[in-house]
Design an enzyme around this catalytic site. Sequence first.
Site, short mmCIF file in Angstrom:
data_model
loop_
_atom_site.label_atom_id
_atom_site.label_comp_id
_atom_site.label_asym_id
_atom_site.label_seq_id
_atom_site.Cartn_x
_atom_site.Cartn_y
_atom_site.Cartn_z
N TYR A 1 58.47 45.91 25.90
CA TYR A 1 59.89 46.19 26.11
C TYR A 1 60.15 46.47 27.59
O TYR A 1 61.06 45.89 28.20
CB TYR A 1 60.32 47.38 25.26
N SER B 1 66.09 49.81 32.04
CA SER B 1 65.59 50.97 31.29
C SER B 1 64.68 51.84 32.14
O SER B 1 63.97 51.34 33.02
CB SER B 1 64.82 50.47 30.06
#
Length: 351
Positions: free
Chosen positions: A167, A142
């Site tokens: 995350y 990501s």
Amino acid sequence: MKILVTGTAGFIGSFVAVRLAERGDEVVGIDNINEYYDVQLKYGRLARDGLDRRKAEASRWVKSSKHPTYRFKRMNLEDRQAIQKLFDKEKFDAVCHLAAQAGVRYSLINPYSYIDANVVGFTNLLECCRHHKAKHLVYASSSSVYGLNEKYPFSIHDNVDHPVSLYAATKKANELMAHTYSHLYGIPTTGLRFFTVYGPWGRPDMALFLFTKAILENRPIDVFNHGKMKRDFTYIDDIVTGVVKVLDKPATGDPHWRGKVPDPSRSQAPYRIYNIGNNSPVELREFIRAIEKVLGKKAKKNFLAMQPGDVPATWADVKDLVKDFGYKPAMTVEEGVRKFVEWYMEYYKIK
């Protein structure tokens, strides 16, 4: 090839599975169909791809009626024994790992779900790839891993040691874990850092979905950092094309890599990291104007401060992906937003 694609009830995974099946690969898709967001949308994607909902809900094997080489089963990556049995039976050539517990803000509320899905689940996959000698593991990282980095555009050759959400930390952990298995066991691994993927069938927790829904319902939209955020919005078709190109070319070791000047994007082991984005950041206010134009309706804006875990801007340097794979994003934000809104109006039957 025979390819395992994880997260095939999800946004990106569903499109990748179909693209691979359409070209003739044998695709085995799995997804736990959790309740992080509307499961009806997840089952809707499966139905779009010709997969029977009742069988999927019962965790039975489902064969696509539209794509004969695509099969699906509801399965949890954290279930070590089930994943091991799957690999024992199927003998995959490659793995495309797109399942994850996504979302930056939700990681502040439910951190354990990120450890379970993104760390434990990834460990199970790595172990299976190790013992079954997978020829290539491609996995979703990501843009969030760039965290506090302020050098733009974000480069894969820079360190990413300051994440600002759990995350992001789990995605950075995935990259480190992948390198370890590439180094120890020679497994070719390629991590793709996705940059704000959007388009039809997209996630309901993402800005485009939230803004479109709120504007149509005459509700105000929350605009964080007073609209001064910038995001490198990347259309789903461009992402899928890039993923498939990368999957077809297993990572190799770089003989010129040196530990004295370590490049974090590569290694002497068969390990690679790439950004996959549009390389063209758009300010949030401009993005909102594109939505307003398609809807023919002005948004009511609720301007707010930056939220914990967010970053002010993302911008992908994709030179390496262009050089190594001929990657070339083609969709403009204006056209991509129009395609999403058209899908949204049709899917939710809005006149």
